[in-house]
Scaffold this motif. Structure first.
Motif, PDB file in Angstrom:
ATOM      1  N   THR A  47       0.813  -1.216   0.000  1.00 35.66           N
ATOM      2  CA  THR A  47       0.000   0.000   0.000  1.00 35.66           C
ATOM      3  C   THR A  47       0.844   1.262   0.000  1.00 35.66           C
ATOM      4  O   THR A  47       0.478   2.265  -0.617  1.00 35.66           O
ATOM      5  CB  THR A  47      -0.927   0.005   1.234  1.00 35.66           C
ATOM      6  OG1 THR A  47      -1.819  -1.109   1.149  1.00 35.66           O
ATOM      7  CG2 THR A  47      -1.734   1.287   1.335  1.00 35.66           C
ATOM      8  N   GLY A  87     -12.266   3.414   2.708  1.00 36.01           N
ATOM      9  CA  GLY A  87     -11.202   2.625   2.103  1.00 36.01           C
ATOM     10  C   GLY A  87     -11.366   1.128   2.244  1.00 36.01           C
ATOM     11  O   GLY A  87     -10.754   0.355   1.492  1.00 36.01           O
ATOM     12  N   THR A 199      -4.453   4.985   5.406  1.00 33.49           N
ATOM     13  CA  THR A 199      -4.203   3.956   4.400  1.00 33.49           C
ATOM     14  C   THR A 199      -3.509   2.746   5.014  1.00 33.49           C
ATOM     15  O   THR A 199      -3.792   1.604   4.625  1.00 33.49           O
ATOM     16  CB  THR A 199      -3.346   4.512   3.250  1.00 33.49           C
ATOM     17  OG1 THR A 199      -2.152   5.093   3.780  1.00 33.49           O
ATOM     18  CG2 THR A 199      -4.103   5.553   2.458  1.00 33.49           C
TER      19      THR A 199
END
Length: 220
Positions: A47, A87, A199
């Motif tokens: 990521t 997300g 994230t």
């Protein structure tokens, strides 16, 4: 017609992901994580493209299995930002029928925060503290939220199933993670130091869900 999908990802995307994982495996080489923990760490690196996470990601003993138990129990997931909620992959959450809650969205948070002289994020988790029992708590942005969660745990108000504590930043981020580590009363995943973020939090939760799925399907 041949189906071009692979568990929520179209085939070309899945092929690129597999190539990326192979590169990560090759560049990291030897590491100290067990096979399931490595699935989570590899997901973070994928990521972020940041290999330092192979050194700073810390798991408490048995946290992957504890996450699996929580998912099977349908534990709600409480997150500190809407960015995390947005997300998270609906199809991964759908494996266990999980719902995501964002306490800071609740009405009255701003007034509660002002009245008590605390941040909105801390206020959100203070107001929800008693609802955190048995839940999965994920903090990717607000150190004050993580500090409030640890306080509630220490005072016996809340006992989450596990806490993902990866707030990012320069003020209290590292300290809040160290508080969670020292507390030791609930299973946790943290990224030591300043690094983290929404994230990274999403990547960790996706990794834990993938681990649970692998255990269920293959008995790893």
């Amino acid at each position: 017609m041949m189906d071009n999908r692979v568990e929520g990802i179209v085939r070309p995307g899945a092929d690129i992901e597999a190539q990326s994982f192979a590169i990560i495996e090759r560049e990291v080489g030897q590491h100290g994580y067990d096979p399931l923990e490595w699935i989570v760490v590899r997901r973070i690196i994928h990521t972020t493209a940041d290999f330092e996470y192979a050194r700073i990601t810390l798991f408490s003993s048995g946290v992957v299995e504890r996450a699996r138990e929580a998912f099977h129990g349908g534990s709600p997931i409480y997150v500190d930002t809407r960015m995390i909620a947005v997300g998270l992959s609906p199809w991964r959450l759908g494996w266990y029928g999980l719902r995501v809650e964002v306490p800071s969205d609740d009405l009255g948070i701003m007034e509660f925060a002002r009245r008590h002289g605390i941040t909105r994020s801390a206020a959100a988790f203070r107001m929800k503290a008693e609802k955190l029992n048995g839940s999965v708590v994920v903090v990717g942005n607000a150190p004050t939220a993580l500090m409030e969660i640890v306080r509630a745990i220490e005072e016996g108000i809340a006992k989450p199933a596990l806490v993902v504590g990866v707030p990012v930043g320069f003020v209290q981020a590292s300290e809040s993670k160290e508080m969670l580590i020292r507390n030791g009363m609930v299973p946790f995943v943290v990224t030591k130091g300043r690094k983290g973020g929404s994230t990274v939090a999403v990547a960790i939760l996706h990794g834990l869900l993938e681990c649970a799925r692998l255990i269920d399907e293959k008995g790893l």
